[in-house]
Design a protein around this motif. Structure first.
Motif, PDB file in Angstrom:
ATOM      1  N   VAL A  11     128.749  40.000  86.316  1.00 34.09           N
ATOM      2  CA  VAL A  11     128.386  38.775  87.037  1.00 34.09           C
ATOM      3  C   VAL A  11     127.283  39.034  88.064  1.00 34.09           C
ATOM      4  O   VAL A  11     126.259  38.360  88.088  1.00 34.09           O
ATOM      5  CB  VAL A  11     129.643  38.164  87.701  1.00 34.09           C
ATOM      6  N   GLY A  12     127.490  40.033  88.923  1.00 30.98           N
ATOM      7  CA  GLY A  12     126.519  40.286  90.001  1.00 30.98           C
ATOM      8  C   GLY A  12     125.148  40.643  89.468  1.00 30.98           C
ATOM      9  O   GLY A  12     124.121  40.169  89.986  1.00 30.98           O
ATOM     10  N   LEU A  13     125.106  41.455  88.413  1.00 32.19           N
ATOM     11  CA  LEU A  13     123.810  41.885  87.891  1.00 32.19           C
ATOM     12  C   LEU A  13     123.084  40.735  87.198  1.00 32.19           C
ATOM     13  O   LEU A  13     121.884  40.510  87.433  1.00 32.19           O
ATOM     14  CB  LEU A  13     124.006  43.062  86.920  1.00 32.19           C
ATOM     15  N   ILE A  31     129.044  50.055  95.040  1.00 37.74           N
ATOM     16  CA  ILE A  31     129.558  51.313  95.583  1.00 37.74           C
ATOM     17  C   ILE A  31     129.497  52.420  94.527  1.00 37.74           C
ATOM     18  O   ILE A  31     129.770  53.566  94.819  1.00 37.74           O
ATOM     19  CB  ILE A  31     131.021  51.153  96.080  1.00 37.74           C
ATOM     20  N   ASP A  32     129.143  52.040  93.304  1.00 42.29           N
ATOM     21  CA  ASP A  32     129.067  52.998  92.198  1.00 42.29           C
ATOM     22  C   ASP A  32     127.641  53.560  92.137  1.00 42.29           C
ATOM     23  O   ASP A  32     126.715  52.928  91.622  1.00 42.29           O
ATOM     24  CB  ASP A  32     129.438  52.258  90.897  1.00 42.29           C
ATOM     25  N   GLN A  33     127.512  54.765  92.708  1.00 42.67           N
ATOM     26  CA  GLN A  33     126.175  55.375  92.821  1.00 42.67           C
ATOM     27  C   GLN A  33     125.524  55.561  91.453  1.00 42.67           C
ATOM     28  O   GLN A  33     124.320  55.322  91.270  1.00 42.67           O
ATOM     29  CB  GLN A  33     126.295  56.730  93.542  1.00 42.67           C
ATOM     30  N   GLY A  85     135.147  42.871  91.238  1.00 38.13           N
ATOM     31  CA  GLY A  85     136.209  42.586  90.270  1.00 38.13           C
ATOM     32  C   GLY A  85     137.490  42.086  90.935  1.00 38.13           C
ATOM     33  O   GLY A  85     137.774  42.403  92.107  1.00 38.13           O
ATOM     34  N   THR A  86     138.256  41.299  90.185  1.00 35.46           N
ATOM     35  CA  THR A  86     139.568  40.831  90.649  1.00 35.46           C
ATOM     36  C   THR A  86     140.582  41.069  89.517  1.00 35.46           C
ATOM     37  O   THR A  86     141.087  40.118  88.918  1.00 35.46           O
ATOM     38  CB  THR A  86     139.537  39.334  91.031  1.00 35.46           C
ATOM     39  N   PRO A  87     140.849  42.345  89.211  1.00 32.73           N
ATOM     40  CA  PRO A  87     141.745  42.642  88.076  1.00 32.73           C
ATOM     41  C   PRO A  87     143.182  42.230  88.387  1.00 32.73           C
ATOM     42  O   PRO A  87     143.504  41.916  89.534  1.00 32.73           O
ATOM     43  CB  PRO A  87     141.642  44.168  87.959  1.00 32.73           C
ATOM     44  N   GLY A 104     135.434  42.925 104.690  1.00 33.00           N
ATOM     45  CA  GLY A 104     135.459  43.749 105.901  1.00 33.00           C
ATOM     46  C   GLY A 104     134.102  44.373 106.171  1.00 33.00           C
ATOM     47  O   GLY A 104     133.600  44.365 107.310  1.00 33.00           O
ATOM     48  N   ASP A 105     133.472  44.890 105.108  1.00 30.29           N
ATOM     49  CA  ASP A 105     132.134  45.497 105.256  1.00 30.29           C
ATOM     50  C   ASP A 105     131.126  44.462 105.754  1.00 30.29           C
ATOM     51  O   ASP A 105     130.279  44.756 106.608  1.00 30.29           O
ATOM     52  CB  ASP A 105     131.626  46.021 103.902  1.00 30.29           C
ATOM     53  N   VAL A 106     131.226  43.259 105.212  1.00 27.29           N
ATOM     54  CA  VAL A 106     130.290  42.199 105.604  1.00 27.29           C
ATOM     55  C   VAL A 106     130.466  41.904 107.100  1.00 27.29           C
ATOM     56  O   VAL A 106     129.492  41.820 107.857  1.00 27.29           O
ATOM     57  CB  VAL A 106     130.526  40.909 104.774  1.00 27.29           C
ATOM     58  N   LYS A 165     129.142  33.162  80.115  1.00 23.50           N
ATOM     59  CA  LYS A 165     129.872  33.857  79.049  1.00 23.50           C
ATOM     60  C   LYS A 165     129.131  35.150  78.734  1.00 23.50           C
ATOM     61  O   LYS A 165     127.906  35.106  78.520  1.00 23.50           O
ATOM     62  CB  LYS A 165     129.901  33.021  77.754  1.00 23.50           C
ATOM     63  N   GLU A 166     129.840  36.247  78.689  1.00 31.23           N
ATOM     64  CA  GLU A 166     129.177  37.479  78.279  1.00 31.23           C
ATOM     65  C   GLU A 166     128.611  37.270  76.873  1.00 31.23           C
ATOM     66  O   GLU A 166     129.214  36.606  76.044  1.00 31.23           O
ATOM     67  CB  GLU A 166     130.176  38.638  78.283  1.00 31.23           C
ATOM     68  N   GLY A 167     127.452  37.828  76.630  1.00 36.36           N
ATOM     69  CA  GLY A 167     126.808  37.662  75.325  1.00 36.36           C
ATOM     70  C   GLY A 167     125.807  36.512  75.334  1.00 36.36           C
ATOM     71  O   GLY A 167     124.896  36.474  74.522  1.00 36.36           O
ATOM     72  N   VAL A 217     138.941  25.083  90.101  1.00 34.06           N
ATOM     73  CA  VAL A 217     138.171  24.678  88.915  1.00 34.06           C
ATOM     74  C   VAL A 217     138.074  25.827  87.916  1.00 34.06           C
ATOM     75  O   VAL A 217     138.284  25.653  86.710  1.00 34.06           O
ATOM     76  CB  VAL A 217     136.741  24.214  89.304  1.00 34.06           C
ATOM     77  N   LYS A 218     137.781  27.016  88.444  1.00 33.46           N
ATOM     78  CA  LYS A 218     137.568  28.157  87.550  1.00 33.46           C
ATOM     79  C   LYS A 218     138.838  28.490  86.762  1.00 33.46           C
ATOM     80  O   LYS A 218     138.803  28.740  85.550  1.00 33.46           O
ATOM     81  CB  LYS A 218     137.105  29.359  88.386  1.00 33.46           C
ATOM     82  N   TYR A 219     139.980  28.482  87.465  1.00 37.80           N
ATOM     83  CA  TYR A 219     141.236  28.776  86.769  1.00 37.80           C
ATOM     84  C   TYR A 219     141.581  27.680  85.775  1.00 37.80           C
ATOM     85  O   TYR A 219     142.084  27.948  84.680  1.00 37.80           O
ATOM     86  CB  TYR A 219     142.379  28.956  87.773  1.00 37.80           C
ATOM     87  N   SER A 273     137.504  40.353  80.078  1.00 41.20           N
ATOM     88  CA  SER A 273     137.834  40.611  81.477  1.00 41.20           C
ATOM     89  C   SER A 273     138.291  39.355  82.197  1.00 41.20           C
ATOM     90  O   SER A 273     138.647  39.428  83.365  1.00 41.20           O
ATOM     91  CB  SER A 273     136.615  41.181  82.192  1.00 41.20           C
ATOM     92  N   CYS A 274     138.264  38.196  81.537  1.00 40.48           N
ATOM     93  CA  CYS A 274     138.582  36.964  82.271  1.00 40.48           C
ATOM     94  C   CYS A 274     139.866  36.285  81.827  1.00 40.48           C
ATOM     95  O   CYS A 274     140.809  36.185  82.606  1.00 40.48           O
ATOM     96  CB  CYS A 274     137.403  35.996  82.161  1.00 40.48           C
ATOM     97  N   PHE A 275     139.913  35.790  80.589  1.00 38.45           N
ATOM     98  CA  PHE A 275     141.071  34.962  80.193  1.00 38.45           C
ATOM     99  C   PHE A 275     142.418  35.652  80.440  1.00 38.45           C
ATOM    100  O   PHE A 275     143.309  35.040  81.026  1.00 38.45           O
ATOM    101  CB  PHE A 275     140.969  34.532  78.726  1.00 38.45           C
ATOM    102  N   PRO A 276     142.596  36.901  79.966  1.00 33.57           N
ATOM    103  CA  PRO A 276     143.929  37.492  80.147  1.00 33.57           C
ATOM    104  C   PRO A 276     144.342  37.532  81.621  1.00 33.57           C
ATOM    105  O   PRO A 276     145.438  37.121  81.976  1.00 33.57           O
ATOM    106  CB  PRO A 276     143.784  38.896  79.570  1.00 33.57           C
ATOM    107  N   LYS A 277     143.445  38.009  82.467  1.00 32.69           N
ATOM    108  CA  LYS A 277     143.838  38.149  83.875  1.00 32.69           C
ATOM    109  C   LYS A 277     143.881  36.798  84.586  1.00 32.69           C
ATOM    110  O   LYS A 277     144.702  36.583  85.477  1.00 32.69           O
ATOM    111  CB  LYS A 277     142.907  39.127  84.600  1.00 32.69           C
ATOM    112  N   ASP A 278     143.026  35.873  84.185  1.00 36.49           N
ATOM    113  CA  ASP A 278     143.016  34.580  84.872  1.00 36.49           C
ATOM    114  C   ASP A 278     144.238  33.746  84.505  1.00 36.49           C
ATOM    115  O   ASP A 278     144.778  33.017  85.352  1.00 36.49           O
ATOM    116  CB  ASP A 278     141.712  33.829  84.582  1.00 36.49           C
TER     117      ASP A 278
END
Ligand code: NAD
Length: 456
Positions: A11-13, A31-33, A85-87, A104-106, A165-167, A217-219, A273-278
């Motif tokens: 999403v961010g990229l 945070i992933d160098q 992410g919100t796993p 917190g960082d913000v 949507k990915e893709g 709305v998203k859920y 990464s979305c439907f199952p967890k959402d």
């Protein structure tokens, strides 16, 4: 506008790159160098059609930067988008640890920023902290509190769920069906509207609403889409028991305009990464307020069972001999075509089962070998070509409906395989074609083809 995207994932990229492409100055923070190093070398850490070229163009123009320097990224931004992410946690709730850590960082960065960003700063110059991650209702309030705990300086909040949507992410973001923004004040709404204005030249709406509604709305959208998939899978399973053909049923049913034909394809069930967890997060939201979401519990259950039912078809076919020592070719690893994302992909569940039973697996996917390797490592073999995956295989399993799998030369397929057996988890093939080529063919919601020349 100066924008910082927190979290440089799918999403961010994508969204950060598209914002840069409309002339904004965008910093993508992570945070992933290793991820940031790759991006600074011009290599995208994810596969998304068209993304590499957009990143290259906007980086070259100086509008798109990648960094791990939180303080600089937060202090320079007018708008900060939290896209981490919100796993699911162990109870199925959305795990907010990444979102709250970013908050917190913000807060710290705002507090320590030079210049006057105190409570008296004009509304127009206050930083907007936007939660773009998919989060349960009430999370924006928690994020606001987490930031306010670290700073007395002024900022405003917005919820801006993402529907890409990915893709097809770039097209989805550039030409969204709608943009949803939740906020508490008109100034924030106006600035968000300005930012999105170039993306809705197609006349599609920007809905400005209260924050809890925007979060919901998203859920609601993802729960509805997941429900459609589980619904058609339920019907497909009934079809199998009653010797009906789900393709015919689909045609007869979806010609009703009230139903429509989108997103009603039987198969291995939803993944990603979305439907199952959402869906799980929605169920948890209901539980937390004493309102069990019975429909969604069933949607989740049907989805889980769908994979098991497919695995049962495989086991049953090889019943006598078992799977030990058998060789399986797997076409498609990604949870859907167009992405290298394998999170919650049915293919992984299926391949793990095959491995547990002592089978050998040779898989091919056009883009998802690297992501799969992170999960299954060298337990499976990665073929460089779909046909090579078939050599000596006892059966082929189709897990993702990439276009390149749709019209194989079935004579070559048959000649390479040890046995003519196909398990099609996406109903890609026509039964009569497989019958003509003498295959045993198992699909979803349709009678299997059992060829006389074939025995398990
Ligand atoms: N993937 C999708 O198609 C999609 C679509 C719509 C919404 N969403 C939602 O968007 C959110 C992000 O999803 P994603 O698929 O892009 O996730 P992702 O896992 O691909 O990316 C998240 C990134 O955030 C980084 N991160 C974690 N904590 C951080 C911090 N404190 N500071 C900076 N970076 C940090 C991680 O290193 C990772 O690179 C989720 O809530 C998801 O549900 C995803």
């Amino acid at each position: 506008m100066r924008i910082t995207m927190v979290g440089t994932g799918y999403v961010g990229l994508v969204t950060g790159t598209c914002f840069a492409n409309t002339g904004n100055e965008v910093t993508c923070l992570d945070i992933d160098q290793a991820k940031i190093d790759k991006l600074n070398q011009g290599i995208s850490p994810i596969y998304e059609p068209g993304l590499d070229e957009l990143i290259r163009r906007n980086t070259k123009a100086g509008r798109l930067k990648f960094t791990t320097d939180k303080v600089a990224a937060y202090q320079s931004a007018e708008i900060i988008f939290i896209c981490v992410g919100t796993p699911s946690d162990e109870r199925g709730r959305a795990d907010l640890k990444y979102v709250l850590a970013a908050a917190g960082d913000v807060g710290e960065a705002i507090e320590n920023a030079p210049g006057n960003t105190g409570g008296d700063v004009s509304e127009k110059r206050r930083k907007i902290i936007v939660v773009k991650s998919t989060v349960p209702v009430g999370t924006n309030a928690k994020v606001k509190a987490a930031i306010a705990a670290k700073t007395s300086k002024a900022f405003t909040m917005a919820s801006n769920p993402e529907f890409l949507k990915e893709g097809a992410a770039i097209n989805d973001f550039n030409k969204p069906d709608r943009v949803v923004v939740g906020c508490d004040d008109k100034g924030t709404g106006d600035r968000m509207r300005d930012l999105y204005e170039p993306f809705v030249r197609n006349g599609h709406p920007i809905f400005i609403m209260d924050i809890p509604s925007a979060e919901m709305v998203k859920y609601a959208a993802n729960a509805m889409l997941a429900t459609k998939i589980s619904f058609i899978n339920e019907i497909a399973n009934l079809c199998e028991h009653y010797h009906a053909d789900v393709d015919e049923v689909w045609r007869g049913m979806t010609s009703d305009k009230r139903i429509g034909n989108q997103f009603l394809y039987p198969g291995l069930g939803y993944g990603g990464s979305c439907f199952p967890k959402d869906v799980l997060a929605c169920i948890s939201m209901g539980d937390e307020v004493g309102h069990p979401t019975q429909l969604l519990e069933s949607v989740h259950q049907v989805n889980q069972e769908q994979r098991k039912a497919f695995i049962t078809k495989i086991d049953k076919h090889f019943n006598g001999a078992g799977l030990s020592g058998k060789k399986f070719a797997v076409w498609g690893i990604a949870f859907k075509p167009g992405t290298d994302d394998i999170r919650e992909a049915p293919s992984i569940t299926i391949m793990k089962h095959l491995l547990e039973q002592g089978a050998e697996v040779v898989a091919y996917d056009p883009v998802a070998h690297e992501t799969c390797h992170l999960v299954l490592g060298d337990q499976i073999t990665y073929a460089d070509d779909p046909m090579h995956a078939l050599d000596g295989a006892d059966a082929l399993i189709v897990c993702t409906d990439w276009d390149e799998f749709k019209h194989p030369d079935f004579e070559e397929v048959a000649n390479r395989m040890k046995d003519r057996v196909i398990f099609d988890g996406r109903n890609v093939y026509r039964r009569h074609v497989l019958r003509e080529h003498g295959f045993n063919y198992y699909c979803v919601g349709r009678e299997p083809v059992v060829s006389e020349s074939q025995t398990a």
